[in-house]
Design an enzyme around this catalytic site. Structure first.
Site, PDB file in Angstrom:
ATOM      1  N   HIS A 292      40.058  40.952  44.046  1.00 26.84           N
ATOM      2  CA  HIS A 292      39.195  41.899  42.958  1.00 26.84           C
ATOM      3  C   HIS A 292      37.564  40.518  42.336  1.00 26.84           C
ATOM      4  CE1 HIS A 292      41.167  37.732  40.655  1.00 26.84           C
ATOM      5  NE2 HIS A 292      40.319  38.317  40.294  1.00 26.84           N
TER       6      HIS A 292
ATOM      7  N   ASP B  67      45.497  40.918  47.095  1.00 26.50           N
ATOM      8  CA  ASP B  67      44.550  39.922  45.707  1.00 26.50           C
ATOM      9  C   ASP B  67      43.682  38.914  47.105  1.00 26.50           C
ATOM     10  OD1 ASP B  67      42.398  39.859  44.343  1.00 26.50           O
ATOM     11  OD2 ASP B  67      43.790  39.220  42.899  1.00 26.50           O
TER      12      ASP B  67
ATOM     13  N   SER C 174      39.373  31.999  39.862  1.00 31.04           N
ATOM     14  CA  SER C 174      39.850  32.844  41.202  1.00 31.04           C
ATOM     15  C   SER C 174      39.502  32.630  41.980  1.00 31.04           C
ATOM     16  CB  SER C 174      39.942  34.725  40.072  1.00 31.04           C
ATOM     17  OG  SER C 174      40.155  34.943  39.158  1.00 31.04           O
TER      18      SER C 174
END
Length: 606
Positions: A158, A189, A267
């Site tokens: 993402h 992911d 992230s």
């Protein structure tokens, strides 16, 4: 800066405790809605958080949120999952990594670990699914990543979603290097990058992976979250290991829950154990009024599966699926009705996807007793390490595409064994377009496109799973493709013109047939319209609606309507005659789910 490791002779028990450092956290006002599934720029994220936090929420809205459930889970209710977290723990020391720099050295300090963590900068340009011939305004984001052997960089998928340019910067450097995206694993992911510039890799000590941690093991998350431009280090412990809903990929894979802070920008950053080995990748956190400081990391088995898949096939092929919906068999009367003997355990096969590999051997009301020699309990779990159990879908996710598995099944009271070749699932309404722009076709001002979760979100907002038409939601939640290239084609909107008078209010209605012949996908519709020699184009829509156009007038009016709306082509590039002949119009097969881990009640999919 984290403290350096002391010599062994000077290190005491008290020093060891001080070096690990306690983990503390500060409460912040929680978001009442899940955040967007990607890492945003700092200013944009802070604005969204403030707006969501100040918005009034009715009792009815709260009740609806609390009723949401995980997609494909074991039936337990789940809170909304967001990709970003609130402000978390204080900075703490990073444990030293036991790796030498020279022939006479046996250990390195924490600098060697942090030098392998990089900051990722990305420019995104998302497609406009409501106006599929356009793209939205570009925006920037920053996130984290870390270096691997072989001149590779790992981050989250993402973080580079719909990227146009990706750059990375090493710690202590003022130079951003342009990176290339090698592979993107939507379901897990994870994204794999590389940098061609040799100067970027000078003096690099890449990260090494460790084993799956145990409960209560200490972990340290390193990255570049909001709140500053330099590296941040937070620590916590492993609090849970189970099959977890991955929000971005709408899949269910093994995940590790930790209580270390994972903020926007974390992230893609690594999580280290006390030995300095990477045990996971930070990727999402839980946001709910009853939960605090709950973060998730992608464990090394999932990361290694992604890397091995890339090495095997030269690209990401996905995690395979069994292709069935199942039900627990905890009721004794139900087991008796299915002719199960005393001591037999398993799960009931409710539905089998026609496109799955097991459709040739499994039937409705079969009982799946074991997978690859591992017995399945009546609640759908299998043994996992000492004293733990986990959903049997974990066993499926450890396989690779086109790899075989052994199934033991009870059919009409008879025990049978089958060997099947697993493959990635085909979803009637895909959750992702895998970076490709949406397909569209325009004739006489009628705009046709295919239904996907990004399209529904574009049309109906974050609450699309409540506001979208029931027929489309039913296909998204429970629809199964009867063939691999099947799509849900809709009349998205009508660009008003004289030729289409009376149809202006039609929107987001599925197209079922053209001149009496059922439509399979958008490419099929385009080919039939182009080849139509009948006087009228007759479209059968959902809810028994009809659209009839004069064929010659419809085709003649199309160029003028396109010019009025500044549309260059009447169809997307993948639907041109040459592209269709080469098979470029095949639909995406990414996995479907509701954003934030919501799903239909009681649905289990493996």
């Amino acid at each position: 800066m984290p403290p350096r490791k002391k010599p062994k002779s000077a290190k005491t028990a008290d020093d060891a405790k001080a070096e690990a450092g306690p983990s503390t956290s500060e409460n912040e006002e929680e978001e009442l809605r899940p955040t967007s599934p990607r890492t945003r720029s700092r200013s944009q994220k802070m604005d969204v958080t403030a707006a969501d936090g100040d918005a009034p929420v009715s009792a009815e809205a709260k009740q609806r949120r609390n009723a949401r459930r995980k997609y494909g889970g074991g039936g337990a209710a789940s809170a909304d999952v967001g990709m970003d977290a609130g402000v978390g723990a204080q900075l703490t020391g990073l444990p030293p990594k036991p790796r030498g720099r020279g022939p006479n050295s046996s250990a390195a300090d924490s600098d060697s670990i942090m030098e392998a963590v990089v900051k990722v900068f990305c420019m995104h340009t998302e497609p406009n699914y409501s106006l599929p011939w356009q793209r939205k305004r570009q925006y920037s984001s920053s996130s984290s990543g870390f270096l691997l052997p072989g001149r590779r960089i790992l981050t989250n998928a993402h973080c580079v979603d719909h990227y146009t340019q990706v750059k990375v910067k090493r710690r202590g450097s003022d130079v951003k290097h342009v990176a290339s995206v090698l592979s993107v694993g939507t379901e897990c992911d994870i994204a794999l990058l590389t940098v061609e510039d040799d100067a970027f890799w000078e003096g690099v000590e890449p990260v090494t992976f460790g084993q799956l941690p145990q409960l209560q093991d200490a972990v340290t998350v390193v990255g570049y979250p909001i709140g500053g431009d330099t590296m941040s280090v937070t620590s916590g412990v492993v609090s849970r290991i189970e099959v977890t809903a991955y929000m971005h990929g709408s899949s269910e894979l093994l995940g590790i829950q930790i209580d270390a802070a994972i903020n926007s920008g974390n992230s893609g950053g690594p999580a280290f154990n006390e030995a300095g080995e990477c045990v996971g990748i930070a990727f999402q956190s839980l946001k709910h009024e009853d939960a605090e400081n709950i973060g998730y990391i992608i464990p090394t088995p999932v990361v290694e599966h992604f890397l091995a898949d890339y090495e095997r096939h030269g690209r990401y092929t996905g995690f395979p699926s069994l292709g069935v919906e199942w039900q627990k068999l905890e009721n004794p009367d139900l087991r008796t009705a299915l002719k199960m003997q005393a001591g037999q355990k398993g799960v009931l096969i409710r539905r089998v996807e026609p496109t799955s590999a097991v459709s040739a051997v499994l039937r409705q009301n079969d009982v799946l007793l074991s997978f690859d020699g591992v017995a399945i309990a009546n609640d759908g779990t299998v043994p996992f390490r000492s004293g733990e159990r986990i959903s049997f879908s974990y066993l499926v996710s450890t396989k690779y595409s086109d790899e075989e598995a052994e199934l033991v099944v009870l059919q009409d009271g008879a025990k049978k064994t089958f060997r099947v070749s697993l493959r990635a699932p085909v979803r009637l309404v895909p959750f992702h377009t895998r970076g490709l722009p949406p397909s569209y076709f325009i004739v006489a001002g009628l705009v046709f496109t295919t239904v996907s979760v990004p399209y529904l979100r574009s049309e109906y907002g974050k609450e699309y799973d409540f506001d979208a038409p029931v027929k489309l939601l039913e296909k998204m939640m429970h629809g199964m493709a009867s063939q691999p290239d099947e799509q849900v084609v809709v009349l998205s909107q009508v660009l008003a013109a004289e030729v289409n008078v009376g149809y202006e209010e039609l929107q987001n209605t599925q197209v079922l047939a053209l001149n009496g012949s059922r439509i399979t996908n958008l490419a099929d519709l385009v080919a039939r319209v182009d080849a139509c020699s009948e006087p009228f184009i007759c479209l059968d829509l959902e809810y028994n609606q009809k659209v009839v156009l004069d064929t010659s007038k419809a085709k003649a009016a199309t160029p003028e309507i396109l010019a009025v709306h500044c549309i260059s082509q009447d169809r997307s590039p993948d639907l041109t005659t040459k592209a269709v002949e080469n098979g470029a119009a095949a639909p995406s097969t990414s996995k479907v789910a509701v954003s934030g881990g919501k799903s239909g009640k009681g649905r289990r999919r493996s």
